[in-house]
Motif scaffolding. Sequence first.
Motif, PDB file in Angstrom:
ATOM      1  N   THR A 218       0.819  -1.209   0.000  1.00  0.00           N
ATOM      2  CA  THR A 218       0.000   0.000   0.000  1.00  0.00           C
ATOM      3  C   THR A 218       0.852   1.258   0.000  1.00  0.00           C
ATOM      4  OG1 THR A 218      -1.742  -1.175   1.227  1.00  0.00           O
ATOM      5  CG2 THR A 218      -1.840   1.233   1.207  1.00  0.00           C
ATOM      6  N   VAL A 219       1.906   1.259   0.787  1.00  0.00           N
ATOM      7  CA  VAL A 219       2.737   2.461   0.938  1.00  0.00           C
ATOM      8  C   VAL A 219       3.699   2.644  -0.224  1.00  0.00           C
ATOM      9  CG1 VAL A 219       4.496   3.559   2.381  1.00  0.00           C
ATOM     10  CG2 VAL A 219       2.535   2.433   3.452  1.00  0.00           C
ATOM     11  N   ALA A 220       4.221   1.542  -0.774  1.00  0.00           N
ATOM     12  CA  ALA A 220       5.266   1.630  -1.804  1.00  0.00           C
ATOM     13  C   ALA A 220       4.871   2.505  -2.993  1.00  0.00           C
ATOM     14  CB  ALA A 220       5.648   0.228  -2.271  1.00  0.00           C
ATOM     15  N   PRO A 221       3.680   2.343  -3.589  1.00  0.00           N
ATOM     16  CA  PRO A 221       3.337   3.218  -4.724  1.00  0.00           C
ATOM     17  C   PRO A 221       3.236   4.688  -4.335  1.00  0.00           C
ATOM     18  CG  PRO A 221       1.887   1.316  -4.644  1.00  0.00           C
ATOM     19  CD  PRO A 221       2.638   1.329  -3.358  1.00  0.00           C
ATOM     20  N   LEU A 222       2.813   4.966  -3.096  1.00  0.00           N
ATOM     21  CA  LEU A 222       2.716   6.356  -2.646  1.00  0.00           C
ATOM     22  C   LEU A 222       4.096   6.981  -2.550  1.00  0.00           C
ATOM     23  CD1 LEU A 222       0.868   8.617  -1.658  1.00  0.00           C
ATOM     24  CD2 LEU A 222       1.099   7.703   0.667  1.00  0.00           C
ATOM     25  N   VAL A 223       5.052   6.228  -2.025  1.00  0.00           N
ATOM     26  CA  VAL A 223       6.439   6.726  -1.973  1.00  0.00           C
ATOM     27  C   VAL A 223       6.952   6.960  -3.394  1.00  0.00           C
ATOM     28  CG1 VAL A 223       8.799   6.180  -1.277  1.00  0.00           C
ATOM     29  CG2 VAL A 223       6.886   5.574   0.227  1.00  0.00           C
ATOM     30  N   GLY A 224       6.669   6.011  -4.285  1.00  0.00           N
ATOM     31  CA  GLY A 224       7.085   6.181  -5.675  1.00  0.00           C
ATOM     32  C   GLY A 224       6.455   7.398  -6.315  1.00  0.00           C
ATOM     33  N   ALA A 225       5.192   7.658  -5.991  1.00  0.00           N
ATOM     34  CA  ALA A 225       4.504   8.827  -6.539  1.00  0.00           C
ATOM     35  C   ALA A 225       5.178  10.120  -6.092  1.00  0.00           C
ATOM     36  CB  ALA A 225       3.042   8.825  -6.115  1.00  0.00           C
ATOM     37  N   LEU A 226       5.592  10.180  -4.832  1.00  0.00           N
ATOM     38  CA  LEU A 226       6.273  11.380  -4.331  1.00  0.00           C
ATOM     39  C   LEU A 226       7.606  11.582  -5.038  1.00  0.00           C
ATOM     40  CD1 LEU A 226       5.522  11.011  -0.511  1.00  0.00           C
ATOM     41  CD2 LEU A 226       4.529  12.677  -2.098  1.00  0.00           C
ATOM     42  N   VAL A 227       8.317  10.493  -5.261  1.00  0.00           N
ATOM     43  CA  VAL A 227       9.599  10.591  -5.967  1.00  0.00           C
ATOM     44  C   VAL A 227       9.391  11.099  -7.386  1.00  0.00           C
ATOM     45  CG1 VAL A 227      11.556   9.271  -6.880  1.00  0.00           C
ATOM     46  CG2 VAL A 227      10.689   8.784  -4.578  1.00  0.00           C
ATOM     47  N   VAL A 228       8.423  10.514  -8.077  1.00  0.00           N
ATOM     48  CA  VAL A 228       8.163  10.898  -9.477  1.00  0.00           C
ATOM     49  C   VAL A 228       7.677  12.338  -9.573  1.00  0.00           C
ATOM     50  CG1 VAL A 228       6.714  10.421 -11.490  1.00  0.00           C
ATOM     51  CG2 VAL A 228       7.730   8.530 -10.205  1.00  0.00           C
ATOM     52  N   ALA A 229       6.790  12.729  -8.665  1.00  0.00           N
ATOM     53  CA  ALA A 229       6.207  14.070  -8.728  1.00  0.00           C
ATOM     54  C   ALA A 229       7.250  15.172  -8.586  1.00  0.00           C
ATOM     55  CB  ALA A 229       5.144  14.226  -7.642  1.00  0.00           C
TER      56      ALA A 229
ATOM     57  N   GLU B 135      11.264  11.668 -19.562  1.00  0.00           N
ATOM     58  CA  GLU B 135      11.636  10.263 -19.729  1.00  0.00           C
ATOM     59  C   GLU B 135      12.056   9.645 -18.404  1.00  0.00           C
ATOM     60  OE1 GLU B 135      11.359   8.306 -22.405  1.00  0.00           O
ATOM     61  OE2 GLU B 135      10.320  10.000 -23.325  1.00  0.00           O
ATOM     62  N   LEU B 136      12.746  10.424 -17.568  1.00  0.00           N
ATOM     63  CA  LEU B 136      13.165   9.930 -16.265  1.00  0.00           C
ATOM     64  C   LEU B 136      11.945   9.619 -15.395  1.00  0.00           C
ATOM     65  CD1 LEU B 136      15.394   9.300 -14.224  1.00  0.00           C
ATOM     66  CD2 LEU B 136      15.359  11.726 -13.551  1.00  0.00           C
ATOM     67  N   ALA B 137      10.943  10.487 -15.430  1.00  0.00           N
ATOM     68  CA  ALA B 137       9.728  10.262 -14.653  1.00  0.00           C
ATOM     69  C   ALA B 137       9.038   8.969 -15.087  1.00  0.00           C
ATOM     70  CB  ALA B 137       8.776  11.447 -14.816  1.00  0.00           C
ATOM     71  N   LYS B 138       8.967   8.733 -16.377  1.00  0.00           N
ATOM     72  CA  LYS B 138       8.342   7.509 -16.877  1.00  0.00           C
ATOM     73  C   LYS B 138       9.115   6.277 -16.426  1.00  0.00           C
ATOM     74  CE  LYS B 138       7.117   9.954 -21.145  1.00  0.00           C
ATOM     75  NZ  LYS B 138       7.345  10.009 -22.600  1.00  0.00           N
TER      76      LYS B 138
ATOM     77  N   VAL C  48       3.679  14.548 -13.111  1.00  0.00           N
ATOM     78  CA  VAL C  48       2.447  14.524 -12.323  1.00  0.00           C
ATOM     79  C   VAL C  48       1.507  13.429 -12.827  1.00  0.00           C
ATOM     80  CG1 VAL C  48       0.351  15.831 -11.772  1.00  0.00           C
ATOM     81  CG2 VAL C  48       2.575  16.937 -11.639  1.00  0.00           C
ATOM     82  N   TYR C  49       1.434  13.242 -14.120  1.00  0.00           N
ATOM     83  CA  TYR C  49       0.565  12.204 -14.674  1.00  0.00           C
ATOM     84  C   TYR C  49       0.952  10.827 -14.137  1.00  0.00           C
ATOM     85  CZ  TYR C  49      -1.676   9.140 -18.099  1.00  0.00           C
ATOM     86  OH  TYR C  49      -2.419   8.159 -18.698  1.00  0.00           O
ATOM     87  N   PHE C  50       2.234  10.498 -14.201  1.00  0.00           N
ATOM     88  CA  PHE C  50       2.670   9.183 -13.742  1.00  0.00           C
ATOM     89  C   PHE C  50       2.646   9.078 -12.223  1.00  0.00           C
ATOM     90  CE2 PHE C  50       4.228   9.340 -18.077  1.00  0.00           C
ATOM     91  CZ  PHE C  50       3.876   8.073 -18.540  1.00  0.00           C
TER      92      PHE C  50
END
Length: 510
Positions: free
Chosen positions: A11-22, A30-33, A116-118
């Motif tokens: 549950t937490v892992a994608p949220l952490v990934g979202a913060l990194v990507v954002a 390309e790096l964000a993708k 932001v999209y990813f």
Amino acid sequence: MSNFPFLSVLTVAPLVGALVVAFLPRHRPELAKQVAFAWSLLVLVLSVVMWVSFKAGGDRFQFRESYSWIPNWGVSFTFAADGIALVMLMLIAVLVPLVILASWHDAESSKRSVPVYFALLLVLECTMIGVFAAADVFLFYVFFEVMLVPMYFLIGSYGGHQRQYAAVKFFLYSLVGGLFMLAAVIGLWVVGGKTFDWQALSQVDISTGTERWLFLGFFLAFAIKAPFFPFHTWLPDAGGAAPAGAAALLVGVLDKVGTFGILRYCLPLFPEASKWFAPWALALGVIGIVYAALLAVGQNDLKRLVSYTSIAHFGFIGVGIFAFTTQAGTGAVLYMLNHGLATGLLFLVVGMLISRRGSALISDFGGAGKLVPVLAGVLFFAGLASLALPGTAPFISEFLVLIGTFTVNKPVAIIATLGIILAAAYVLWMVQRTTQGTLNPALTEVDGMRRDLNLREKVVVAPLIALIVLLGFFPKSVTDVINPAVQATMDDIGRTDPAPSVGTVQEAAK
């Protein structure tokens, strides 16, 4: 690995990934993708390990975790997964990386922030995992509502024509349903001894009148989310306006929260009310099957057509749930998985076709298979899977639903069978009008229609095709996980399968 906190980490892992990507530089899309895709693969690997660690013949709920949150209200971060939740978690883990790959250029075409999209896709993955993993009613409600936010922005900011109207309609419908559920959640807390723990609430004895009102509050929220007829009108607009990848997750996963909620909350917590409301729910299911299929036949917009087919499929799932047999129940849960795979593939392929043509209108195609034969072939396969052709995964689930329903309610099963005939009509006519027949001369003037599937797109569709075929011939690996959870749910409501007749037993003995 059984003691590893799989569900909280997932549950937490994608949220952490979202913060990194954002927070990645906007000028480096390309790096964000790449980071978003890598993070989604990490979730997939953890999910596979969890699947392997799950003991099909063990406890009903496994990987249980509980952390205190609001002690005065009896609220906790409690996670647990039975076989039904597990297959949905695996569906999320498989679809999200494929959607990210399929959406590689979607954000750029909208001229908005790519990171932001990813990041929104990863936030959506977090909330989807949380809603299926929650074993606390209040926690489930929180994820149920928060899940609307990333999808609202994906539709409203990155969608196509009428995206803002579709996003607001999607949000308002779901929010109204959530308000009904909130009232029922509060009522359940009051009569249930001021606790939100699912296992404790499942043992509470509730009076008949109160139980029916609480059931209705939950059911309305889930019927809107699913969506069942007549609460379905938001889906064609949202599915038609959303980017193809977001639409695949919307129809493939988010809508399953409604049917999952009925199985997890309505039936076990309100067994007598479930049986009392069952005839009405079955009626809504069969009406939805026929009504949505007829509307799908007349659609000229590809994404709206796929959305209407999904409403018809959800009618089958509803019938399977409220037939109250293990065969139909297993078929309904398997349908939730297989529909996610087949319709996810169909939405992604339709998105590829639309991006090349620059239009979602079926009338703007015609004979496209002569220009993009591989893409046309995948569209044909996805369509056949959607109409439940034998040899594809949806056939198994549809067959189980119909045979399980026929044993207890023949008229409902017979009427539902009409949906199979109508499905052949809308799928084959859609394929014929887009990729078959005489080539539309306008297609030769569109640069995108000269490009067949590239390597990235082949990587997107290949796993889904493989899973649809594999589960079409070998569903046992999934049904072995689903069956104990479905049987436990039937036990919760005090229903057993009808005994075979004497003649049937004698024939079987021969």
